[in-house]
Structure formats: C-alpha cells, structure tokens
Design an enzyme around this catalytic site. Structure first.
Site, PDB file in Angstrom:
ATOM      1  N   LYS A  35      11.284  43.812  -5.357  1.00 61.45           N
ATOM      2  CA  LYS A  35      10.225  43.263  -6.025  1.00 61.45           C
ATOM      3  C   LYS A  35       8.480  42.497  -5.376  1.00 61.45           C
ATOM      4  O   LYS A  35       8.085  42.747  -6.156  1.00 61.45           O
ATOM      5  CB  LYS A  35      10.894  42.657  -6.868  1.00 61.45           C
ATOM      6  CG  LYS A  35      11.475  43.474  -7.599  1.00 61.45           C
ATOM      7  CD  LYS A  35      12.390  42.831  -8.724  1.00 61.45           C
ATOM      8  CE  LYS A  35      13.156  43.457  -9.430  1.00 61.45           C
ATOM      9  NZ  LYS A  35      13.830  42.675 -11.206  1.00 61.45           N
ATOM     10  N   ASN A  82       8.792  46.014 -10.891  1.00 63.07           N
ATOM     11  CA  ASN A  82      10.224  46.558 -10.241  1.00 63.07           C
ATOM     12  C   ASN A  82      10.253  48.615 -11.044  1.00 63.07           C
ATOM     13  O   ASN A  82      10.743  49.086 -10.982  1.00 63.07           O
ATOM     14  CB  ASN A  82      10.857  45.682 -11.620  1.00 63.07           C
ATOM     15  CG  ASN A  82      10.605  46.144 -13.586  1.00 63.07           C
ATOM     16  OD1 ASN A  82       8.957  46.447 -13.466  1.00 63.07           O
ATOM     17  ND2 ASN A  82      11.879  46.369 -13.899  1.00 63.07           N
ATOM     18  N   ASP A  87      10.220  44.388 -16.139  1.00 62.60           N
ATOM     19  CA  ASP A  87      10.966  43.219 -16.060  1.00 62.60           C
ATOM     20  C   ASP A  87      10.194  42.431 -17.276  1.00 62.60           C
ATOM     21  O   ASP A  87      10.924  41.740 -18.450  1.00 62.60           O
ATOM     22  CB  ASP A  87      11.090  42.314 -15.156  1.00 62.60           C
ATOM     23  CG  ASP A  87      11.906  42.904 -13.932  1.00 62.60           C
ATOM     24  OD1 ASP A  87      13.156  43.695 -14.991  1.00 62.60           O
ATOM     25  OD2 ASP A  87      12.383  42.449 -13.313  1.00 62.60           O
ATOM     26  N   GLY A 141      13.165  31.691  -9.910  1.00 67.82           N
ATOM     27  CA  GLY A 141      13.153  33.349  -9.188  1.00 67.82           C
ATOM     28  C   GLY A 141      11.934  34.489  -9.813  1.00 67.82           C
ATOM     29  O   GLY A 141      11.657  34.764 -10.911  1.00 67.82           O
ATOM     30  N   ALA A 163      13.390  37.195 -11.583  1.00 67.74           N
ATOM     31  CA  ALA A 163      13.361  36.747 -13.684  1.00 67.74           C
ATOM     32  C   ALA A 163      12.753  36.460 -14.196  1.00 67.74           C
ATOM     33  O   ALA A 163      11.978  36.247 -15.330  1.00 67.74           O
ATOM     34  CB  ALA A 163      14.805  37.540 -13.908  1.00 67.74           C
ATOM     35  N   ASN A 218      14.700  24.407 -12.371  1.00 66.88           N
ATOM     36  CA  ASN A 218      15.988  24.824 -11.334  1.00 66.88           C
ATOM     37  C   ASN A 218      15.655  23.765 -10.768  1.00 66.88           C
ATOM     38  O   ASN A 218      15.630  22.391 -10.542  1.00 66.88           O
ATOM     39  CB  ASN A 218      14.047  25.759 -11.041  1.00 66.88           C
ATOM     40  CG  ASN A 218      14.983  26.539  -9.958  1.00 66.88           C
ATOM     41  OD1 ASN A 218      15.662  27.225 -10.064  1.00 66.88           O
ATOM     42  ND2 ASN A 218      13.864  26.684  -8.466  1.00 66.88           N
ATOM     43  N   LYS A 229       9.951  24.294  -6.869  1.00 67.71           N
ATOM     44  CA  LYS A 229       9.767  25.788  -6.811  1.00 67.71           C
ATOM     45  C   LYS A 229       9.805  26.075  -8.289  1.00 67.71           C
ATOM     46  O   LYS A 229       8.435  26.611  -8.800  1.00 67.71           O
ATOM     47  CB  LYS A 229      10.867  26.558  -6.691  1.00 67.71           C
ATOM     48  CG  LYS A 229      10.493  28.053  -5.967  1.00 67.71           C
ATOM     49  CD  LYS A 229      11.895  28.711  -5.614  1.00 67.71           C
ATOM     50  CE  LYS A 229      11.958  29.967  -5.938  1.00 67.71           C
ATOM     51  NZ  LYS A 229      13.484  30.386  -5.538  1.00 67.71           N
TER      52      LYS A 229
HETATM   53  P1  NAP Z   1      16.125  35.231  -7.576  1.00 69.37           P
HETATM   54  O1  NAP Z   1      14.319  35.527  -7.279  1.00 69.37           O
HETATM   55  O2  NAP Z   1      17.015  35.053  -6.907  1.00 69.37           O
HETATM   56  O3  NAP Z   1      16.191  33.714  -7.668  1.00 69.37           O
HETATM   57  C1  NAP Z   1      17.222  33.392  -8.678  1.00 69.37           C
HETATM   58  C2  NAP Z   1      16.723  32.017  -9.103  1.00 69.37           C
HETATM   59  O4  NAP Z   1      18.346  31.523  -9.994  1.00 69.37           O
HETATM   60  C3  NAP Z   1      16.668  30.828  -8.341  1.00 69.37           C
HETATM   61  O5  NAP Z   1      15.749  29.749  -9.349  1.00 69.37           O
HETATM   62  C4  NAP Z   1      17.559  29.881  -7.568  1.00 69.37           C
HETATM   63  O6  NAP Z   1      17.068  28.187  -7.358  1.00 69.37           O
HETATM   64  C5  NAP Z   1      18.533  30.070  -8.806  1.00 69.37           C
HETATM   65  N1  NAP Z   1      19.518  29.962  -8.631  1.00 69.37           N
HETATM   66  C6  NAP Z   1      20.322  30.869  -7.398  1.00 69.37           C
HETATM   67  N2  NAP Z   1      21.974  30.184  -6.922  1.00 69.37           N
HETATM   68  C7  NAP Z   1      22.074  28.868  -8.228  1.00 69.37           C
HETATM   69  C8  NAP Z   1      23.361  28.255  -7.922  1.00 69.37           C
HETATM   70  N3  NAP Z   1      24.523  28.275  -7.597  1.00 69.37           N
HETATM   71  N4  NAP Z   1      22.575  26.829  -8.869  1.00 69.37           N
HETATM   72  C9  NAP Z   1      21.847  26.696  -8.979  1.00 69.37           C
HETATM   73  N5  NAP Z   1      20.100  27.973  -9.433  1.00 69.37           N
HETATM   74  C10 NAP Z   1      20.535  29.067  -8.710  1.00 69.37           C
HETATM   75  O7  NAP Z   1      16.393  36.266  -8.848  1.00 69.37           O
HETATM   76  P2  NAP Z   1      15.885  37.194  -9.490  1.00 69.37           P
HETATM   77  O8  NAP Z   1      15.676  38.090  -9.589  1.00 69.37           O
HETATM   78  O9  NAP Z   1      15.483  36.271 -10.381  1.00 69.37           O
HETATM   79  O10 NAP Z   1      17.460  37.351 -10.720  1.00 69.37           O
HETATM   80  C11 NAP Z   1      18.105  36.368 -10.897  1.00 69.37           C
HETATM   81  C12 NAP Z   1      19.094  36.463 -11.898  1.00 69.37           C
HETATM   82  O11 NAP Z   1      18.677  37.562 -13.151  1.00 69.37           O
HETATM   83  C13 NAP Z   1      20.290  38.037 -11.305  1.00 69.37           C
HETATM   84  O12 NAP Z   1      21.315  37.705 -10.785  1.00 69.37           O
HETATM   85  C14 NAP Z   1      20.808  39.544 -12.388  1.00 69.37           C
HETATM   86  O13 NAP Z   1      21.565  38.381 -12.603  1.00 69.37           O
HETATM   87  C15 NAP Z   1      19.520  38.794 -13.444  1.00 69.37           C
HETATM   88  N6  NAP Z   1      18.734  39.709 -13.594  1.00 69.37           N
HETATM   89  C16 NAP Z   1      18.921  40.290 -15.031  1.00 69.37           C
HETATM   90  C17 NAP Z   1      17.557  41.773 -15.301  1.00 69.37           C
HETATM   91  C18 NAP Z   1      18.535  42.854 -16.102  1.00 69.37           C
HETATM   92  O14 NAP Z   1      17.886  43.320 -16.524  1.00 69.37           O
HETATM   93  N7  NAP Z   1      19.346  42.429 -17.739  1.00 69.37           N
HETATM   94  C19 NAP Z   1      16.936  41.762 -14.428  1.00 69.37           C
HETATM   95  C20 NAP Z   1      17.029  40.734 -13.244  1.00 69.37           C
HETATM   96  C21 NAP Z   1      17.578  39.940 -12.784  1.00 69.37           C
HETATM   97  P3  NAP Z   1      16.656  27.983  -6.421  1.00 69.37           P
HETATM   98  O15 NAP Z   1      15.231  28.167  -6.468  1.00 69.37           O
HETATM   99  O16 NAP Z   1      17.300  26.721  -6.131  1.00 69.37           O
HETATM  100  O17 NAP Z   1      16.925  29.162  -5.022  1.00 69.37           O
END
Ligand code: NAP
Length: 567
Positions: free
Chosen positions: A309, A330, A346, A371, A373, A392, A397
């Site tokens: 992305k 996206n 998104d 992140g 999303a 966060n 971040k």
């Molecule tokens: P990403 O860029 O990898 O970001 C993940 C975020 O979650 C980061 O801020 C990370 O914190 C935090 N995180 C990860 N593991 C964690 C943990 N164990 N405890 C606390 N915080 C944690 O992912 P993304 O693309 O934003 O996606 C996030 C989620 O959104 C996906 O897993 C998905 O389920 C959902 N999503 C859904 C859709 C939909 O269409 N429904 C679309 C996109 C995404 P740090 O900064 O500390 O690493």
C-alpha cells in the site's frame, strides 16, 4: 485445430469442451467411479488418473461401465509415468497399451507426455491419435522457461491438443504463459497454465489468452497446490465459461493474497452489474515483479493490500490528494493513456459506515493504532471535521501521526478516563484465531465501537462492546464500502453494496472455526497459515472419498481457522 484433426477430435470440438476439467484420482477403480459419480452432474469434463491404480488395464472394464452410463461426460485418461511426475511405473510401451485400451473403453481423450512420445516407435502416436483425441503434454515442476523451445519439440508430434504446464515462481511467469498461449492458440488447440500459488492468475487468464480448458480441484480441501482454484470457484466466482478476449482484468495484489475475499466480492459485483470483467488474486513477491506484470497484462484496475500500500505510491503516475497525504494507496486505475493512478478507498470504507450512523463534524473519535488503516481513518475523519484522538502501542509513531494530521495523541493510561462518540480499532488485535483485544472493558466509554478487523465477524472487542450496550460496527462494513468505492471508480456504476455484503458475510460464515479449533488457534496466539508444498498430482480418491464423507464445513473451517484472509 490443425489440418490433421481426427474424427474424434472434431467431435470434441463440435461439442465444445467445457472450460473446466476436474481431475479424479483413486487407488482402485471403485474409488474413481464413486468420486466421478458425485462430480459428473456439475463437472461433465473430467480427467481420470489411471496411473494411481495399481493395475490400470485391469481397472478399465469398470471405468468403461461408468463411461457407458454417462455419455454426457467427456473424460481424459491419463497414465503419467513416474519418471515424468506421475505414478505409473511401467515403460512408455506399457503406457501406450493402457491408453490404447482406454480409448477402446470409451475415453474420448488421452494425455501422454512428450517424454513418452519421444520413446515410442515412429507411427505409434499417430495410430493412437487415429483412435482417440490426443493431448500431448509437457510439465515443468520447477519453473516457467523455454516455452517456445518446448512447443517446437511438442509440435513435431501429431496431437489434437498441446498442453504446457509450468510452475510460476513469480507473477511475471504468468505473463510468459499468456503470451505463449496467445502466440499459438489461433493455429493450435492449446492448453496452458502455471502451477503454484504465484500462478493463480494463469488459471483464469489462461483461457482468456487461448487455453481451451483449465484443470481445477473438485472441492475445497482437495486442492493440490497453494492457490489452486476449485471448479466451483472457476465457474461461479470467475465465470470462466464467459471469459473471453474482451473481458477486462482487475485484481487484488499482495503477499500473501491466496485467501483474499476480494475476488468473491468484486466478481459478484461485476456479475450483478453485467460488467464483462474478471477479478483475480495476484500474488506478487516484489513490487518490481508486480509492476512488470501490470505493464504487460492489460489490467484495468487493482486493489492493493499488504505489503504494497505504501511502496506502490511511488510507482504510480499520480494519486489523489488524500492518497498523497495518507501515503498509502489501496486502489489503482489504468487510465485511457495507459498510466496508473492511485486512490485510497479505505477512507470511504471508514467514513461511510460512520456517516450512516452519526454526524462526523465535531464527533469525538479515538483511533487505536497508527499504521496504514489508522492513517486512512485519521485523515478521512479530520477532513470531515471530527475531533480525532490517537493512541498507539509505539507512542512516537502515534504522536508523529497526530502532529501530521493535527489530531491529538492520548496516552493509553488516559483512555479509560475519557469518553468518545466512536472508538476505532485499527490494529490487527482480535484477527483470525487471536482472541486478544486492543482495549480493556473499562476503556470502552463510547457510543459506537468500529472494529476494522473483519475476520472473525465478531471479535473479542466487539463482544465486549456489545455486552456494554455500545453500538457496534463490524469490520465487514469497511471491507465492503472500500470495495464498493473501488467498483464505482473503475466502472462508473453504483456498486451493488447489499449483494457484496451478502457474499462476504456468507464467506465469513463458511470460514468460522469450530469452537474447539478456535481454542486450538487461540492457544497458539495469532492464527497459523498452512503452506502446502506444491504438488501437481492430486491425492488419491480413497482419502478424497473419506474426506467427502466428513461434513465439509468442518474441514474447510479448520483450514480457514488457520488462514486469516487478506484483501
Ligand atoms: P499496520 O500498518 O501494520 O498497523 C498496525 C497497527 O497496529 C500499528 O499501529 C501497530 O502498532 C498496531 N499493533 C500491531 N500489533 C499490535 C499489538 N500486539 N498490540 C498493540 N498494537 C498493535 O496495519 P494496517 O494496514 O493499519 O491494518 C490494521 C488492521 O486493520 C488489520 O489487521 C486489519 O484487520 C484491519 N483492516 C481492515 C480493513 C477492512 O477492510 N475491514 C482494511 C484494512 C485494514 P505499532 O505502531 O506499535 O507497531
């Protein structure tokens, strides 16, 4: 079909072969027949793998009985030698004997490898071809290379169909296969595809490029290779019988992408709105591989998912202001000028479900995560006038994002002391078999809780919120709305949102793990992924028959529990 067509092959052509051929295997003829009986109504085109039988010739009378009973079925007899990747231990001459007897038993087509043709005496293959339609085949279990040289060798022998099956190790291998099919399908009856998870698109786009038919797994759970598509999916999701040279190509790109729900959702939308388009999953290991493929396949639009992305923004000719601000794309559109333009739907995926429930201007919204999303949520909601708070795991971040978007950063310790109109989970916590929650119950002081995680349909966080009488918004709504906006950008038509939501929720239901499997998965933390080793030949029907006797949902649910889908 070239000049020397046999009576048999012209009959096959006249009746027009279905696009999908299902391989049937069994350790004895009864297994094959049981399996074929259960499949024949929906799959009148099958391949019987005689090489799985301990004595193929002895099994033929029973198989003849099936063929006599089912004149509607077109069946290929294959008795691949072990040296060429099959199970038959006999010589090429013994293989020829099996196939000749299979022709006499009523099989309409036989498959023989070029390696056997090279060993047979001059004229023997021609004699076989006078009796039955011959598919002369070549399989490369490691790579996609030297397709033209291979074909030069193949066409030195008489055959009704020339079949080249290679293995894709990168997305661009599919391009090679499609160019190869396009180059020869006007003159020869070609069958071609790339095996392997990276070869998924060749299973759909191969027929668009000129492959007469394609091989498929009978059902889910009987896949023999990662990314292999079932006959039902090929027909119902990809509408394989309709795909032609005019069919527009769309897809979702990511790594991994094999279990994405986007193909079922977007193909449903194309079908509902009668758009001649097909939407496939493109598994790209590198951005370079993806871009070389995108430039050579006439792709009209792409959904982009993890991990591309952010990276892909630089590779585009231009993007809309919000995409630039968020730094993530996206959705890609190939414009009339051939250039690629980026959008971020998104944002719509998050904003639309919220706007349907409350006025966003002045609404107090907490976003958990920083992140991709979360960035879409923060910038999208700021642009609607919401008062946005971010918390966060990695504070720096979250703080950086808050500064950039002119939002407020909230320390985790302060979350429980605050109240909000909406809390959005933009972390992966709760996804798949993972039963964690990004917030505790005491921190849920809000009117609405929007969990962007959509597998499972009801996460631990959503359950906790429900118990506190908080109105919940499941991640499915984001998934559907971001896809709906993509559909509209690509086609200019309103998206059939209800239909899209229906198929995705049904797919999620099918994937829902059984309670005991859920326990197993959760005790292991985040859901596991199963990576089956690549194998061309299907498993014998003994196990297939047994599998069939088991309730199918449990089987697929078990697999699903271990595979969290990507978009
Ligand atoms: P990403 O860029 O990898 O970001 C993940 C975020 O979650 C980061 O801020 C990370 O914190 C935090 N995180 C990860 N593991 C964690 C943990 N164990 N405890 C606390 N915080 C944690 O992912 P993304 O693309 O934003 O996606 C996030 C989620 O959104 C996906 O897993 C998905 O389920 C959902 N999503 C859904 C859709 C939909 O269409 N429904 C679309 C996109 C995404 P740090 O900064 O500390 O690493």
């Amino acid at each position: 079909m070239h000049a020397a067509s046999t009576v048999y092959a012209s009959r096959i052509q006249r009746f027009r072969l279905p696009r999908v051929c299902v391989a049937v295997v069994g350790e004895d003829p009864s297994n094959i027949i049981d399996r074929a009986e259960s499949l024949v109504r929906d799959n009148p085109f099958m391949e019987f793998r005689l090489d799985y039988l301990s004595n193929p010739v002895a099994g033929l009378p029973k198989l003849k009985h099936f063929l006599d009973l089912h004149p509607e079925a077109t069946v290929i007899a294959t008795c691949r030698r072990a040296v060429n990747g099959g199970k038959f231990k006999g010589s090429a001459a013994a293989q020829l004997e099996v196939l000749t007897k299979a022709a006499a038993a009523g099989f309409q087509l036989v498959d023989i490898e070029i390696q056997s043709a090279e060993i047979l005496k001059s004229g023997e293959l021609a004699t076989l071809k006078d009796r039955v339609g011959v598919i002369l085949s070549f399989h490369d279990f490691k790579a996609t290379k030297r397709l033209e040289e291979t074909f030069a060798d193949l066409k030195a022998y008489p055959a009704d169909f020339y079949k080249v099956v290679s293995t894709a190790t990168m997305l661009h291998d599919n391009v090679q296969m499609m160019k190869f099919l396009q180059a020869h399908s006007a003159q020869y009856e070609m069958v071609g595809l790339c095996m392997g998870e990276q070869g998924i698109i060749s299973r759909v786009l191969g027929v668009r490029a000129g492959s007469i038919f394609i091989f498929a797994a009978a059902t889910r759970g009987e896949e023999t290779a990662p990314g292999q598509v079932t006959a039902g999916e090929l027909r119902d999701t990809y509408r394989i019988e309709m795909v032609d040279a005019a069919t527009q190509v769309y897809g979702v790109v990511g790594d991994p992408v094999g279990h994405s729900l986007s193909p079922i959702m977007m193909n449903t939308a194309f079908r509902r709105e009668t758009v001649n388009a097909v939407y496939v999953a493109l598994h790209a290991k590198t951005l370079k591989d993806l871009m070389s493929c995108v430039h050579e396949i006439p792709i009209r639009g792409l959904s982009v998912t993890i991990p591309y992305k952010q990276e892909i923004v630089e590779a585009l000719s231009n993007s809309d202001p919000l995409t630039k601000q968020i730094g993530a794309c996206n959705t890609i559109v190939r414009a009339q000028d051939g250039k690629l333009y980026g959008f971020n739907t998104d944002v719509a995926g998050i904003v639309v479900p919220l706007e349907q429930r409350l006025a966003l201007s002045g609404a107090k919204i907490l976003i958990v995560g920083a992140g991709g999303a979360a960035r879409a949520a923060v910038f999208g909601l700021k642009s609607k006038g919401a008062e946005v708070f971010i918390t966060n795991r990695t504070a720096e971040k979250g703080q950086a994002l808050a500064r950039q978007a002119k939002a407020k950063y909230l320390k985790r310790a302060d979350v429980a002391k605050s109240t909000f109109d909406v809390i959005i989970n933009a972390t992966p916590l709760g996804m798949g078999g993972n039963k964690q929650s990004p917030l505790e119950e005491k921190e849920l002081n809000t009117k609405f809780l929007f969990d962007l995680v959509y597998v499972p349909a009801e996460t631990k966080l959503l359950k906790m919120a429900k118990a506190k009488n908080i109105q919940i918004i499941p991640g499915l709504e984001m998934f559907v709305q971001q896809g709906a906006r993509q559909f509209e950008i690509w086609t200019g038509k309103p998206a059939p949102v209800a239909e899209m939501a229906f198929v995705v929720s049904k797919a999620l239901e099918r994937m829902a793990p059984h309670p005991e499997e859920q326990n197993e998965a959760s005790s292991n933390g985040v859901a596991k992924r199963t990576a089956k080793p690549e194998a061309e030949a299907p498993k014998p029907a003994k196990s297939a028959v047994k599998k069939k006797a088991k309730p199918a949902p449990a089987k697929s649910a078990k697999k699903a529990a271990k595979k969290a889908p990507k978009r």
